[in-house]
Design a protein around this motif. Sequence first.
Motif, short mmCIF file in Angstrom:
data_model
loop_
_atom_site.label_atom_id
_atom_site.label_comp_id
_atom_site.label_asym_id
_atom_site.label_seq_id
_atom_site.Cartn_x
_atom_site.Cartn_y
_atom_site.Cartn_z
N ALA A 242 37.09 42.43 30.85
CA ALA A 242 36.05 42.63 30.89
C ALA A 242 35.23 42.27 32.20
N ALA A 243 35.07 41.28 32.34
CA ALA A 243 34.55 40.42 33.89
C ALA A 243 35.95 40.29 35.06
N PRO A 244 36.82 41.15 35.55
CA PRO A 244 37.47 39.99 35.73
C PRO A 244 37.29 39.26 37.16
N THR A 245 35.71 39.64 37.97
CA THR A 245 35.76 39.01 38.97
C THR A 245 35.40 37.50 39.05
N GLY A 246 36.29 36.86 40.27
CA GLY A 246 37.13 35.22 40.55
C GLY A 246 38.22 34.84 39.70
N ALA A 247 38.41 35.78 38.77
CA ALA A 247 39.72 35.34 37.41
C ALA A 247 41.02 36.13 38.15
N ALA A 248 42.00 35.88 37.91
CA ALA A 248 43.40 36.01 38.51
C ALA A 248 44.01 36.54 36.83
N PHE A 249 45.50 38.04 37.46
CA PHE A 249 45.73 38.31 36.46
C PHE A 249 47.54 38.51 36.35
N ILE A 250 47.95 38.39 35.54
CA ILE A 250 49.45 38.66 35.73
C ILE A 250 49.86 38.58 34.34
N GLY A 251 50.87 39.70 34.85
CA GLY A 251 51.20 40.41 33.92
C GLY A 251 52.48 42.27 34.26
N ILE A 252 52.78 42.83 33.48
CA ILE A 252 53.22 44.44 33.43
C ILE A 252 52.36 45.03 33.66
N ASP A 253 51.46 45.27 33.57
CA ASP A 253 50.90 47.05 33.10
C ASP A 253 49.21 46.43 34.97
N SER A 254 49.33 47.15 35.40
CA SER A 254 48.65 47.43 36.81
C SER A 254 46.76 47.44 36.10
N PRO A 255 45.45 46.19 36.24
CA PRO A 255 44.31 46.70 35.72
C PRO A 255 44.02 48.31 36.68
N ASP A 256 42.88 48.89 35.77
CA ASP A 256 42.70 50.32 36.22
C ASP A 256 42.15 49.67 38.21
N ARG A 257 41.31 48.78 38.11
CA ARG A 257 40.68 47.98 39.75
C ARG A 257 41.09 47.05 39.88
N PRO A 258 42.12 46.82 40.77
CA PRO A 258 42.39 45.20 40.68
C PRO A 258 41.44 44.50 41.75
N GLU A 259 41.15 45.35 42.33
CA GLU A 259 40.60 44.82 43.45
C GLU A 259 39.21 44.11 42.96
N SER A 260 38.67 44.25 41.80
CA SER A 260 38.00 43.21 41.41
C SER A 260 38.50 42.27 40.49
N PHE A 261 39.53 41.94 41.02
CA PHE A 261 40.03 40.57 40.09
C PHE A 261 40.22 39.62 41.13
N ALA A 262 40.35 38.07 41.48
CA ALA A 262 40.46 37.56 42.87
C ALA A 262 42.25 37.70 43.41
N THR A 263 42.90 37.62 42.38
CA THR A 263 44.65 38.19 42.86
C THR A 263 45.08 38.66 41.40
N VAL A 264 46.22 39.62 41.55
CA VAL A 264 46.96 39.80 40.53
C VAL A 264 48.20 39.80 40.90
N ARG A 265 49.21 38.93 39.88
CA ARG A 265 50.72 39.11 40.15
C ARG A 265 51.02 40.27 39.36
N LEU A 266 51.63 41.39 39.72
CA LEU A 266 52.66 42.24 38.37
C LEU A 266 53.57 41.98 38.85
N CYS A 267 54.59 42.30 37.79
CA CYS A 267 56.05 42.17 37.31
C CYS A 267 56.95 42.89 37.00
N ARG A 268 57.88 43.18 37.44
CA ARG A 268 58.34 44.90 37.00
C ARG A 268 59.44 44.63 35.90
N SER A 269 59.24 43.33 35.30
CA SER A 269 60.33 43.14 34.02
C SER A 269 60.03 42.09 33.54
N PRO A 270 60.26 40.89 32.37
CA PRO A 270 60.29 40.63 32.04
C PRO A 270 60.18 38.48 33.06
#
Length: 322
Positions: A242-270
């Motif tokens: 809900a409120a990504p500001t300042g948060a990090a994300f790791i996963g397979i699917d891209s968030p709609d607004r990746p720029e609203s996270f502090a960092t995003v790590r997208l992985c192409r496979s498990p």
Amino acid sequence: MKTVVTRSPEEAARFVREGDVAAFPTETVYGLGAAIFDAGAIRKVFEAKARPVDNPLIAHIATTDQIACVASNVPESARRFVEAFFPGPLTVVLRKHPEVPAIATAGLDTIGVRMPAHPLANTFLAACATPVVAPSANRSGRPSPTTWQAVLADLDGRIPCILAGDRTAVGLESTVVDCTIAVPLVLRPGAISVGQLATLVPGTRLVVGSDGEASRRSPGTRHRHYAPRARVVVVASPAEVAAPTGAAFIGIDSPDRPESFATVRLCRSPAEYAHELFAYFRDCDAAAIPVVYCQLVPGEGVGAAINDRIRRAAAGFFSLEV
Ligand code: TXA
Ligand code: MG
């Protein structure tokens, strides 16, 4: 204590042969090794990590001949697993050899045995000329180290030697399977999946919380594990954040607004997710990120291990145990 960082497996093995400890790379994570028949050296492993003494260690071997030095019996199920997956990211739990000191297995009459599939680990273990007990080379409760720099960050000044290799290939700890019972039970999921084991020994299954006695067989599951300092929140999809500001994300699917996270790590496979997860936790800590969102993945293959580790990291934050 000065911590020597070396690229020489023979130099690192000298510390172990002389009754001390050394960190070394494997294909899963880095381990902190001591000679298995040296109770004083094993005590140093527990002290350096500040590890609870009721959490048993895994015996690492260079050749399958060494199984007979650490275990008193190899049932048919274990024979099949060893034949198929040694060397590799699998630990088989067997009846302990009476000569293995009690401190190695936290007083249990069983012992986990594993043969790493990593050239540097194998040269190091062969040069130690004895089976080597080794937990992951992190401070207890921290994510397991996947680089020698992560070992140094946790244990600088607390251990005499780190054998430096590349970043570890798998990134999560070995699958642990208890072979001392009639139907093998996977106590910790890893890169070797429950399905792969069940193909060889039908009925092999993953432990669940309601397994009571069985889950108590894996004392490590009682302790806080794998956790960054950040709060870990498990989500099925990035849309749940809900409120990504300042948060990090790791996963397979891209968030709609990746720029609203502090960092995003997208992985192409498990497999890539497994490889990245613990290093990402440490990167987030270095950047003082307060919350890391981790996306669940389908539970097949290494997916079960990823989901296990992120759930434990999330539970650990709220746990009173440290
Ligand atoms: O991939 C790995 O297994 C790494 C590398 C260094 O080999 N080692 C590792 O060790 O992860 P450690 O100590 O961090 O985790 C060992 C796990 C713990 O959950 C422990 O409770 C469980 O294995 N374990 C060890 N011996 C056991 C035994 N005899 N019975 C049941 N569980 C055991
Ligand atoms: Mg560990």
